[in-house]
Design an enzyme around this catalytic site. Structure first.
Site, PDB file in Angstrom:
ATOM      1  N   LYS A 120     -10.779  12.000  10.078  1.00  0.00           N
ATOM      2  CA  LYS A 120      -9.471  11.893   9.520  1.00  0.00           C
ATOM      3  C   LYS A 120      -9.638  12.148   7.780  1.00  0.00           C
ATOM      4  CE  LYS A 120      -5.220  11.672   8.338  1.00  0.00           C
ATOM      5  NZ  LYS A 120      -4.438  10.334   8.431  1.00  0.00           N
ATOM      6  N   THR A 125      -5.212   5.361   8.399  1.00  0.00           N
ATOM      7  CA  THR A 125      -6.476   5.773   8.065  1.00  0.00           C
ATOM      8  C   THR A 125      -7.489   4.857   7.212  1.00  0.00           C
ATOM      9  OG1 THR A 125      -5.410   7.984   7.583  1.00  0.00           O
ATOM     10  CG2 THR A 125      -7.448   7.641   6.521  1.00  0.00           C
ATOM     11  N   LYS A 183      -5.901   7.140  -2.139  1.00  0.00           N
ATOM     12  CA  LYS A 183      -6.696   6.034  -1.519  1.00  0.00           C
ATOM     13  C   LYS A 183      -7.488   6.918  -0.497  1.00  0.00           C
ATOM     14  CE  LYS A 183      -5.059   5.247   2.632  1.00  0.00           C
ATOM     15  NZ  LYS A 183      -5.001   5.051   4.002  1.00  0.00           N
TER      16      LYS A 183
END
Length: 290
Positions: free
Chosen positions: A169, A93, A238
């Site tokens: 995503k 990702t 994150k």
């Protein structure tokens, strides 16, 4: 083309390699720490001497944690210069900007690049039922498909711009984070009235919110079971930050994102960075004084 290189043998990488081996691929593996390499070599994988050896194979897959690790290990290390690789399939990702930069750097070296982040935890990867979000040049996607199919319940092809796969995503993980935070707060509320959290989770996951998100994460919250993590609070932070950054670039407001980011920051501040991100339930309990 049955030979595959695989870089990054973390929580998701190891079951992915096992799926590739079971599908008949010969897999050369590399990881920064040695135990994971030895574990998979005992199951039929081959250890690479270094990253350069991996990138001599026609297809390389990587499952690294973030932009920084991909940049340092692959983009800035020189490993792509003169590599024999035909396509690099990046399963991580990443930020949308980084995906575009990575695609450009690969193209300059004549290497195809496919962004293919996945939806699903480690047990889903082990079952070969991941939802793979794939984007890249059609020729590169064609080369990638045979190594993605053993991992996937479905491959969602999202166009020729790799950043699209990463944005989808990021958006999906933002929804997950929001659902986890809402479940954490709701669980804290019912517990304050003496209601058993497990009964509450059973109720919501079998009625108004059926499906794996509320049942899985609600179950972890009710049992207060956050280790071993399927996805850590650190990685959750994150990804929420990636969503906020992507939204900022297009002047899109994500007010819920700021709330979830602060809750994850609180989790990290008290030492829960490597717990499953369902640990947001403990953040909610702390706020309630329990």
């Amino acid at each position: 083309m049955d030979r595959v290189g695989f870089v990054g043998l973390g929580t998701m990488g190891r079951p992915m390699v096992r799926r590739l081996l079971a599908a008949g691929h010969r897999v050369m593996v590399w990881n920064r720490s040695r135990p994971a390499v030895e574990e998979l070599c005992a199951e039929g994988a081959e250890a690479a001497a270094d990253l350069a050896e991996v990138f001599e194979l026609p297809v390389v897959m990587s499952a690294l944690s973030d932009d920084v690790s991909v940049r340092s290990l692959i983009l800035d290390s020189g490993v792509l210069d003169g590599a024999g690789c035909r396509v690099h399939v990046n399963l991580a990702t990443m930020s949308a900007d980084f995906a575009a930069e990575a695609a450009q750097q690969h193209a300059q070296r004549g290497i195809g690049y496919v962004a293919a982040p996945v939806l699903g935890r480690a047990e889903v990867a082990a079952a070969g039922k991941l939802n793979v979000l794939a984007a890249g040049d059609p020729a590169a996607l064609a080369l990638a498909r045979p190594v993605l199919e053993p991992l996937a319940g479905r491959i969602w092809e999202l166009g020729d711009d790799p950043s699209r796969a990463n944005v989808v995503k990021i958006a999906a993980n933002f929804l997950l984070a929001s659902a986890i935070e809402a479940t954490a707060e709701a669980t804290s509320l019912v517990e304050s009235y003496g209601i058993d959290a497990s009964a509450f989770v059973e109720l919501i996951s079998s009625t108004v919110f059926p499906g794996p998100v509320y049942s899985t994460y609600g179950g972890l919250m009710a049992e207060r079971r956050y280790e071993p993590p399927g996805f850590t609070a650190r990685l959750g932070l994150k990804d929420v930050n990636l969503a906020l950054s992507a939204a900022h670039q297009h002047d899109v407001a994500l007010p819920t994102g700021s709330l979830v980011r602060d809750a994850l920051l609180e989790a990290l501040a008290v030492g829960w960075s490597e717990h499953d991100w369902a640990v947001l339930a403990e953040v909610a309990r702390r706020r309630a004084g329990r």
